[in-house]
Design an enzyme around this catalytic site. Structure first.
Site, PDB file in Angstrom:
ATOM      1  N   SER A  25       0.808  -1.213   0.000  1.00  0.00           N
ATOM      2  CA  SER A  25       0.000   0.000   0.000  1.00  0.00           C
ATOM      3  C   SER A  25       0.846   1.270   0.000  1.00  0.00           C
ATOM      4  O   SER A  25       2.067   1.238  -0.009  1.00  0.00           O
ATOM      5  CB  SER A  25      -0.962   0.048   1.190  1.00  0.00           C
ATOM      6  OG  SER A  25      -0.232   0.244   2.390  1.00  0.00           O
ATOM      7  N   TYR A  58      -2.916   0.401  -3.205  1.00  0.00           N
ATOM      8  CA  TYR A  58      -4.119   0.899  -2.543  1.00  0.00           C
ATOM      9  C   TYR A  58      -3.711   1.808  -1.391  1.00  0.00           C
ATOM     10  O   TYR A  58      -2.575   1.780  -0.926  1.00  0.00           O
ATOM     11  CB  TYR A  58      -5.002  -0.256  -2.049  1.00  0.00           C
ATOM     12  CG  TYR A  58      -4.345  -1.120  -1.002  1.00  0.00           C
ATOM     13  CD1 TYR A  58      -4.522  -0.859   0.358  1.00  0.00           C
ATOM     14  CD2 TYR A  58      -3.531  -2.191  -1.364  1.00  0.00           C
ATOM     15  CE1 TYR A  58      -3.907  -1.640   1.321  1.00  0.00           C
ATOM     16  CE2 TYR A  58      -2.916  -2.978  -0.411  1.00  0.00           C
ATOM     17  CZ  TYR A  58      -3.109  -2.702   0.928  1.00  0.00           C
ATOM     18  OH  TYR A  58      -2.495  -3.475   1.874  1.00  0.00           O
TER      19      TYR A  58
END
Length: 133
Positions: A25, A58
């Site tokens: 991430s 993400y």
């Protein structure tokens, strides 16, 4: 027909950290996320201005006002602290929506704080008919 359009971007943010041992991430200051309208766990594309690399990951939220832009997991190999990046989120739009579409652009200062937000009303809509003559 639906088109994938730029929804929002955080422009020229500075990478503050890289954590290879994290699962993955990008950690982004919560104030930047709010200004850009980017959601927690939303997929983003990151373009590194220093080395030309682009990648997808993400989002996880960082502390508000911290200026954190931290790459985690495999993404930590793609930038180093001090690199400048553009973080982009996309949205699927119908052809009718695209005619009036304009993204939100968040400009940041040297400490990754919101310097200016160019909202949809501050940018021209996409000209679907081509260049004006």
């Amino acid at each position: 027909m639906h088109l994938k359009m730029l929804k929002s971007k955080i422009h020229r943010a500075t990478v503050t950290g890289a954590n290879l041992d994290y699962e993955g991430s990008i950690t982004i200051d919560g104030e930047l996320l709010e200004a850009a309208g980017i959601l927690v766990f939303e997929q983003v594309q990151v373009a590194n201005l220093n080395n030309g690399v682009r990648f997808e990951t993400y989002v996880i939220p960082g502390a508000r006002g911290s200026g954190v832009i931290n790459l985690n997991g495999a993404a930590a190999r793609l930038a180093v602290p001090g690199d400048q990046v553009i973080i982009m989120a996309y949205s699927w739009c119908s052809e009718s929506e695209v005619r009036e579409w304009a993204p939100v652009v968040v400009l940041v200062d040297a400490r990754n704080r919101v310097a200016k937000v160019l909202a949809a009303e501050g940018l021209p809509p996409l000209n679907m008919t081509g260049p004006e003559k």
